[in-house]
Design a protein around this motif. Structure first.
Motif, PDB file in Angstrom:
ATOM      1  N   CYS A 137      16.399  87.783 133.093  1.00 32.47           N
ATOM      2  CA  CYS A 137      15.168  87.367 133.760  1.00 32.47           C
ATOM      3  C   CYS A 137      14.275  86.678 132.728  1.00 32.47           C
ATOM      4  N   LEU A 138      14.011  85.407 132.943  1.00 34.33           N
ATOM      5  CA  LEU A 138      13.155  84.643 132.031  1.00 34.33           C
ATOM      6  C   LEU A 138      11.755  84.499 132.613  1.00 34.33           C
ATOM      7  N   LEU A 139      10.760  84.713 131.771  1.00 35.45           N
ATOM      8  CA  LEU A 139       9.372  84.471 132.153  1.00 35.45           C
ATOM      9  C   LEU A 139       8.980  83.117 131.570  1.00 35.45           C
ATOM     10  N   VAL A 140       8.733  82.165 132.458  1.00 33.66           N
ATOM     11  CA  VAL A 140       8.427  80.790 132.043  1.00 33.66           C
ATOM     12  C   VAL A 140       6.960  80.494 132.361  1.00 33.66           C
ATOM     13  N   GLY A 141       6.191  80.177 131.313  1.00 30.36           N
ATOM     14  CA  GLY A 141       4.775  79.846 131.496  1.00 30.36           C
ATOM     15  C   GLY A 141       4.535  78.360 131.294  1.00 30.36           C
ATOM     16  N   THR A 142       3.671  77.791 132.126  1.00 32.26           N
ATOM     17  CA  THR A 142       3.401  76.356 132.026  1.00 32.26           C
ATOM     18  C   THR A 142       1.994  76.044 132.538  1.00 32.26           C
ATOM     19  N   ASP A 143       1.514  74.854 132.206  1.00 32.25           N
ATOM     20  CA  ASP A 143       0.281  74.399 132.847  1.00 32.25           C
ATOM     21  C   ASP A 143       0.671  73.738 134.177  1.00 32.25           C
ATOM     22  N   TYR A 144      -0.316  73.323 134.935  1.00 35.62           N
ATOM     23  CA  TYR A 144      -0.026  72.798 136.275  1.00 35.62           C
ATOM     24  C   TYR A 144       0.763  71.486 136.243  1.00 35.62           C
ATOM     25  N   ASN A 145       0.688  70.768 135.134  1.00 37.10           N
ATOM     26  CA  ASN A 145       1.430  69.509 135.025  1.00 37.10           C
ATOM     27  C   ASN A 145       2.948  69.744 134.981  1.00 37.10           C
ATOM     28  N   GLY A 146       3.330  70.942 134.549  1.00 39.43           N
ATOM     29  CA  GLY A 146       4.761  71.226 134.406  1.00 39.43           C
ATOM     30  C   GLY A 146       5.403  71.863 135.627  1.00 39.43           C
ATOM     31  N   VAL A 147       4.590  72.224 136.621  1.00 38.02           N
ATOM     32  CA  VAL A 147       5.107  72.958 137.777  1.00 38.02           C
ATOM     33  C   VAL A 147       6.205  72.192 138.513  1.00 38.02           C
ATOM     34  N   GLY A 148       5.935  70.975 138.874  1.00 30.54           N
ATOM     35  CA  GLY A 148       6.900  70.189 139.641  1.00 30.54           C
ATOM     36  C   GLY A 148       8.192  69.980 138.876  1.00 30.54           C
ATOM     37  N   LYS A 149       8.081  69.712 137.580  1.00 33.64           N
ATOM     38  CA  LYS A 149       9.263  69.487 136.752  1.00 33.64           C
ATOM     39  C   LYS A 149      10.133  70.738 136.692  1.00 33.64           C
ATOM     40  N   LEU A 150       9.482  71.885 136.545  1.00 38.98           N
ATOM     41  CA  LEU A 150      10.246  73.145 136.460  1.00 38.98           C
ATOM     42  C   LEU A 150      10.865  73.506 137.802  1.00 38.98           C
ATOM     43  N   GLN A 151      10.114  73.327 138.876  1.00 38.58           N
ATOM     44  CA  GLN A 151      10.668  73.613 140.195  1.00 38.58           C
ATOM     45  C   GLN A 151      11.883  72.735 140.478  1.00 38.58           C
ATOM     46  N   GLU A 157      19.540  73.574 139.199  1.00 37.42           N
ATOM     47  CA  GLU A 157      20.438  74.555 138.580  1.00 37.42           C
ATOM     48  C   GLU A 157      20.746  75.738 139.502  1.00 37.42           C
ATOM     49  N   ASN A 158      20.150  75.728 140.704  1.00 38.01           N
ATOM     50  CA  ASN A 158      20.325  76.850 141.640  1.00 38.01           C
ATOM     51  C   ASN A 158      19.934  78.191 141.023  1.00 38.01           C
ATOM     52  N   LEU A 159      18.803  78.201 140.351  1.00 39.69           N
ATOM     53  CA  LEU A 159      18.323  79.424 139.708  1.00 39.69           C
ATOM     54  C   LEU A 159      17.304  80.117 140.624  1.00 39.69           C
ATOM     55  N   PRO A 160      17.553  81.377 140.998  1.00 44.03           N
ATOM     56  CA  PRO A 160      16.619  82.094 141.878  1.00 44.03           C
ATOM     57  C   PRO A 160      15.275  82.358 141.188  1.00 44.03           C
ATOM     58  N   ILE A 161      14.188  82.028 141.877  1.00 36.78           N
ATOM     59  CA  ILE A 161      12.847  82.349 141.377  1.00 36.78           C
ATOM     60  C   ILE A 161      12.422  83.672 142.016  1.00 36.78           C
ATOM     61  N   LEU A 162      12.248  84.689 141.179  1.00 38.69           N
ATOM     62  CA  LEU A 162      11.889  86.016 141.696  1.00 38.69           C
ATOM     63  C   LEU A 162      10.404  86.111 142.026  1.00 38.69           C
ATOM     64  N   ASP A 163       9.582  85.417 141.231  1.00 34.17           N
ATOM     65  CA  ASP A 163       8.135  85.526 141.455  1.00 34.17           C
ATOM     66  C   ASP A 163       7.446  84.298 140.867  1.00 34.17           C
ATOM     67  N   SER A 164       6.334  83.915 141.457  1.00 32.78           N
ATOM     68  CA  SER A 164       5.496  82.817 140.949  1.00 32.78           C
ATOM     69  C   SER A 164       4.055  83.304 140.922  1.00 32.78           C
ATOM     70  N   ARG A 165       3.365  83.084 139.804  1.00 38.17           N
ATOM     71  CA  ARG A 165       1.963  83.502 139.695  1.00 38.17           C
ATOM     72  C   ARG A 165       1.110  82.293 139.292  1.00 38.17           C
ATOM     73  N   TYR A 166       0.144  81.997 140.129  1.00 37.05           N
ATOM     74  CA  TYR A 166      -0.717  80.838 139.897  1.00 37.05           C
ATOM     75  C   TYR A 166      -2.130  81.326 139.551  1.00 37.05           C
ATOM     76  N   THR A 167      -2.516  81.178 138.304  1.00 32.17           N
ATOM     77  CA  THR A 167      -3.884  81.513 137.875  1.00 32.17           C
ATOM     78  C   THR A 167      -4.419  80.281 137.129  1.00 32.17           C
ATOM     79  N   GLU A 168      -4.965  80.482 135.935  1.00 33.58           N
ATOM     80  CA  GLU A 168      -5.387  79.319 135.140  1.00 33.58           C
ATOM     81  C   GLU A 168      -4.167  78.526 134.691  1.00 33.58           C
ATOM     82  N   SER A 169      -3.086  79.229 134.524  1.00 31.62           N
ATOM     83  CA  SER A 169      -1.794  78.592 134.240  1.00 31.62           C
ATOM     84  C   SER A 169      -0.806  79.114 135.282  1.00 31.62           C
ATOM     85  N   VAL A 170       0.463  78.792 135.126  1.00 29.24           N
ATOM     86  CA  VAL A 170       1.470  79.205 136.106  1.00 29.24           C
ATOM     87  C   VAL A 170       2.608  79.941 135.395  1.00 29.24           C
TER      88      VAL A 170
END
Length: 218
Positions: A137-151, A157-170
């Protein structure tokens, strides 16, 4: 740890009839030999009036515990064919008992082998089998500019996203096959021009069943 293996998620029952003899297969997930023996005794008590309760089980990462029993049938006509089906399906941590109610007609050696094999296959058909993958399980942190690229990357890669948290960063919690961990970390870095942080949280097994992600701590 095995990179992946097939096992039972939910055991089931299957029944066939050959020349009036009933063969009832019961499949169960077992993680220790003690669990397997307890399961076998449970089925013997349930079908106490049956002529035979033959069994086979395969347990352990290296299949350390493999046992089978003909329970009174001619040697090699029940337990071994049952075990061969489990091994042929490459199943781990599984036990099966085939109960036979004798119908009055002898099936012969070949007939018994086919009947016990077929009963196990029927039991497996009525069970839910899954492939467990060794993952991290990897915890990946990014700013909002990186959200679309990571998604996009996770989708490709067909990688399951277990959780997404949107605050000042993602932050994304994403499941990655253990053997692909370093490659995915590098891909995350490249996709976000080094702006994303990646932390390995924990290793676990996971499976996909009907598009649902199942996680296991074993």
């Amino acid at each position: 740890m095995l990179e992946q293996y097939r096992t039972v998620y939910q055991g089931g029952e299957g029944e066939i009839v050959e020349k009036k003899s009933r063969f009832i297969a019961t499949v169960r997930l077992v993680k220790t030999e003690e669990e397997a023996l307890k399961f076998i005794e449970e089925i013997k008590k349930k079908y106490w009036d049956a002529r035979h309760n033959c069994y086979a089980y395969v347990i352990g990462e290296r299949k350390e515990f493999m046992r089978c029993s003909d329970d009174g049938e001619p040697q090699g006509t029940a337990g071994k064919p049952m075990l061969d089906v489990l091994l042929g399906e490459e199943l781990y941590n599984i036990a099966v008992v085939v109960t036979r109610y004798f119908g009055g007609t002898l099936l012969g050696t070949g007939g018994l082998v086919r009947a016990y094999s077929k009963a196990v296959q029927e039991g497996l058909k009525n069970s839910i089998l899954i492939t467990k993958n060794h993952g991290v399980c990897l915890l990946v942190g990014t700013d909002y500019n990186g959200v679309g690229k990571l998604q996009y990357l996770f989708g490709q890669e067909n990688l399951p996203i277990l959780d997404s948290r949107y605050t000042e960063s993602v932050e994304f919690e994403v499941l990655v096959p253990k053997k692909e961990e370093e490659r995915i970390k590098k891909a995350v870095t490249e996709a976000t021009s080094g702006k994303a942080s990646v932390t390995a949280e924990k290793e676990l097994y996971y499976a996909i069943l009907d598009k649902e992600v199942l996680t296991f701590e074993d």
